[in-house]
Write a protein that holds these residues in place. Structure first.
Motif, PDB file in Angstrom:
ATOM      1  N   ILE A  32       0.843  -1.201   0.000  1.00 45.48           N
ATOM      2  CA  ILE A  32       0.000   0.000   0.000  1.00 45.48           C
ATOM      3  C   ILE A  32       0.881   1.255   0.000  1.00 45.48           C
ATOM      4  O   ILE A  32       0.628   2.202  -0.737  1.00 45.48           O
ATOM      5  CB  ILE A  32      -0.958   0.017   1.213  1.00 45.48           C
ATOM      6  N   ARG A  33       1.932   1.239   0.817  1.00 41.32           N
ATOM      7  CA  ARG A  33       2.853   2.381   0.859  1.00 41.32           C
ATOM      8  C   ARG A  33       3.556   2.551  -0.487  1.00 41.32           C
ATOM      9  O   ARG A  33       3.699   3.678  -0.978  1.00 41.32           O
ATOM     10  CB  ARG A  33       3.868   2.188   1.981  1.00 41.32           C
ATOM     11  N   VAL A  34       3.960   1.442  -1.090  1.00 41.14           N
ATOM     12  CA  VAL A  34       4.601   1.514  -2.403  1.00 41.14           C
ATOM     13  C   VAL A  34       3.626   2.107  -3.415  1.00 41.14           C
ATOM     14  O   VAL A  34       3.983   2.990  -4.197  1.00 41.14           O
ATOM     15  CB  VAL A  34       5.094   0.122  -2.859  1.00 41.14           C
ATOM     16  N   ASN A  37       3.092   5.927  -2.655  1.00 40.06           N
ATOM     17  CA  ASN A  37       4.259   6.811  -2.714  1.00 40.06           C
ATOM     18  C   ASN A  37       5.060   6.720  -4.007  1.00 40.06           C
ATOM     19  O   ASN A  37       5.933   7.548  -4.231  1.00 40.06           O
ATOM     20  CB  ASN A  37       5.177   6.552  -1.520  1.00 40.06           C
ATOM     21  N   SER A  38       4.779   5.746  -4.843  1.00 39.20           N
ATOM     22  CA  SER A  38       5.513   5.642  -6.110  1.00 39.20           C
ATOM     23  C   SER A  38       4.885   6.589  -7.132  1.00 39.20           C
ATOM     24  O   SER A  38       3.720   6.974  -7.017  1.00 39.20           O
ATOM     25  CB  SER A  38       5.462   4.201  -6.631  1.00 39.20           C
ATOM     26  N   VAL A  39       5.653   6.951  -8.125  1.00 41.87           N
ATOM     27  CA  VAL A  39       5.162   7.855  -9.165  1.00 41.87           C
ATOM     28  C   VAL A  39       3.977   7.219  -9.893  1.00 41.87           C
ATOM     29  O   VAL A  39       2.940   7.861 -10.088  1.00 41.87           O
ATOM     30  CB  VAL A  39       6.296   8.214 -10.161  1.00 41.87           C
ATOM     31  N   ALA A  40       4.106   5.957 -10.270  1.00 39.41           N
ATOM     32  CA  ALA A  40       3.020   5.281 -10.992  1.00 39.41           C
ATOM     33  C   ALA A  40       1.780   5.159 -10.111  1.00 39.41           C
ATOM     34  O   ALA A  40       0.652   5.313 -10.593  1.00 39.41           O
ATOM     35  CB  ALA A  40       3.469   3.899 -11.456  1.00 39.41           C
ATOM     36  N   GLY A  41       1.966   4.892  -8.838  1.00 39.09           N
ATOM     37  CA  GLY A  41       0.840   4.795  -7.918  1.00 39.09           C
ATOM     38  C   GLY A  41       0.135   6.127  -7.746  1.00 39.09           C
ATOM     39  O   GLY A  41      -1.104   6.194  -7.726  1.00 39.09           O
ATOM     40  N   PHE A 118       0.059  -3.837  -8.932  1.00 45.71           N
ATOM     41  CA  PHE A 118       0.526  -4.991  -8.168  1.00 45.71           C
ATOM     42  C   PHE A 118       1.368  -5.922  -9.033  1.00 45.71           C
ATOM     43  O   PHE A 118       2.357  -6.489  -8.567  1.00 45.71           O
ATOM     44  CB  PHE A 118      -0.641  -5.751  -7.541  1.00 45.71           C
ATOM     45  N   GLU A 119       1.006  -6.073 -10.295  1.00 46.91           N
ATOM     46  CA  GLU A 119       1.792  -6.905 -11.200  1.00 46.91           C
ATOM     47  C   GLU A 119       3.183  -6.291 -11.410  1.00 46.91           C
ATOM     48  O   GLU A 119       4.194  -6.992 -11.413  1.00 46.91           O
ATOM     49  CB  GLU A 119       1.074  -7.072 -12.539  1.00 46.91           C
ATOM     50  N   GLN A 120       3.227  -4.974 -11.579  1.00 49.72           N
ATOM     51  CA  GLN A 120       4.520  -4.299 -11.744  1.00 49.72           C
ATOM     52  C   GLN A 120       5.351  -4.394 -10.458  1.00 49.72           C
ATOM     53  O   GLN A 120       6.572  -4.601 -10.526  1.00 49.72           O
ATOM     54  CB  GLN A 120       4.304  -2.838 -12.134  1.00 49.72           C
ATOM     55  N   ILE A 121       4.716  -4.253  -9.320  1.00 48.91           N
ATOM     56  CA  ILE A 121       5.434  -4.364  -8.045  1.00 48.91           C
ATOM     57  C   ILE A 121       5.986  -5.772  -7.874  1.00 48.91           C
ATOM     58  O   ILE A 121       7.103  -5.960  -7.397  1.00 48.91           O
ATOM     59  CB  ILE A 121       4.524  -3.963  -6.861  1.00 48.91           C
ATOM     60  N   ARG A 122       5.211  -6.777  -8.292  1.00 49.63           N
ATOM     61  CA  ARG A 122       5.684  -8.158  -8.202  1.00 49.63           C
ATOM     62  C   ARG A 122       6.963  -8.339  -9.023  1.00 49.63           C
ATOM     63  O   ARG A 122       7.920  -8.965  -8.580  1.00 49.63           O
ATOM     64  CB  ARG A 122       4.602  -9.122  -8.693  1.00 49.63           C
ATOM     65  N   ARG A 155      13.067   0.890  -0.776  1.00 49.75           N
ATOM     66  CA  ARG A 155      13.899   0.388  -1.880  1.00 49.75           C
ATOM     67  C   ARG A 155      13.016  -0.023  -3.051  1.00 49.75           C
ATOM     68  O   ARG A 155      13.342   0.224  -4.211  1.00 49.75           O
ATOM     69  CB  ARG A 155      14.737  -0.792  -1.405  1.00 49.75           C
ATOM     70  N   VAL A 156      11.886  -0.632  -2.740  1.00 46.68           N
ATOM     71  CA  VAL A 156      10.961  -1.059  -3.787  1.00 46.68           C
ATOM     72  C   VAL A 156      10.383   0.164  -4.504  1.00 46.68           C
ATOM     73  O   VAL A 156      10.293   0.179  -5.734  1.00 46.68           O
ATOM     74  CB  VAL A 156       9.837  -1.950  -3.205  1.00 46.68           C
ATOM     75  N   ILE A 157      10.036   1.203  -3.755  1.00 49.44           N
ATOM     76  CA  ILE A 157       9.513   2.435  -4.367  1.00 49.44           C
ATOM     77  C   ILE A 157      10.552   3.013  -5.321  1.00 49.44           C
ATOM     78  O   ILE A 157      10.244   3.358  -6.465  1.00 49.44           O
ATOM     79  CB  ILE A 157       9.132   3.468  -3.285  1.00 49.44           C
TER      80      ILE A 157
END
Length: 167
Positions: A32-34, A37-41, A118-122, A155-157
């Motif tokens: 949820i945080r990713v 806080n991510s640009v795409a999100g 979620f697919e991109q985060i995976r 780091r993931v973000i």
């Protein structure tokens, strides 16, 4: 007889553990945080908010028209009153259908955007997992307790933003 076997197994166990000097790496990510806080999100949330505002404006317009119809003068004969009652009922049904359709469209769009993200985060997690030799990466939903030192969300973000920037 058993003692030498136990000693030999102990020595082999220590040897195997010594070969793998680095302990297994485990990470936890707050999806949820990713997402937030991510640009795409942030872009997806903005797109969803535009849709929500448009649907709210449409629903508000229909509600105002319905209220105007309800408040119109009632100094009519019985036939006109019955006709007006039919119009009010029809307008109420249309309003309810519009609200339901708007809610459904918003839910569908939100699920679509979440699914893509979620697919991109995976994929980002797979990349990070392979690069840093993680044994396991969990989400915060699946890890009721964890030390903050294994939280890799930032780091993931960063990696997610880098991967989206490269596209």
């Amino acid at each position: 007889m058993h003692r030498p076997v136990l000693v030999l197994m102990g020595v082999l166990l220590l040897a195997v553990m010594g070969c793998n000097a680095e302990p297994p790496k485990i990470g936890v990510v707050d999806v949820i945080r990713v997402t937030n806080n991510s640009v795409a999100g942030k872009m997806a949330n903005a797109e969803l908010n535009v849709l929500i505002k448009a649907k709210q404006a449409l629903v508000k317009e229909k509600a105002e028209a319905f209220e105007k119809l309800k408040k119109s003068p009632r100094k009519e004969n019985a036939a006109a009153k019955n006709l007006k009652e039919v119009e009010l009922n029809k307008a109420a049904v249309e309003y309810q259908k519009l609200v339901a359709a708007s809610d459904e469209e918003i839910k569908k769009k939100a699920a679509e955007l979440r699914g893509k993200i979620f697919e991109q985060i995976r994929k980002v997690l797979e990349t990070i997992g392979k690069e840093d030799n993680f044994l396991l990466i969990l989400t915060t939903e699946n890890a009721p307790y964890f030390q903050k030192t294994i939280d890799i969300s930032e780091r993931v973000i960063k990696k997610y933003d880098e991967m989206n920037q490269a596209k």
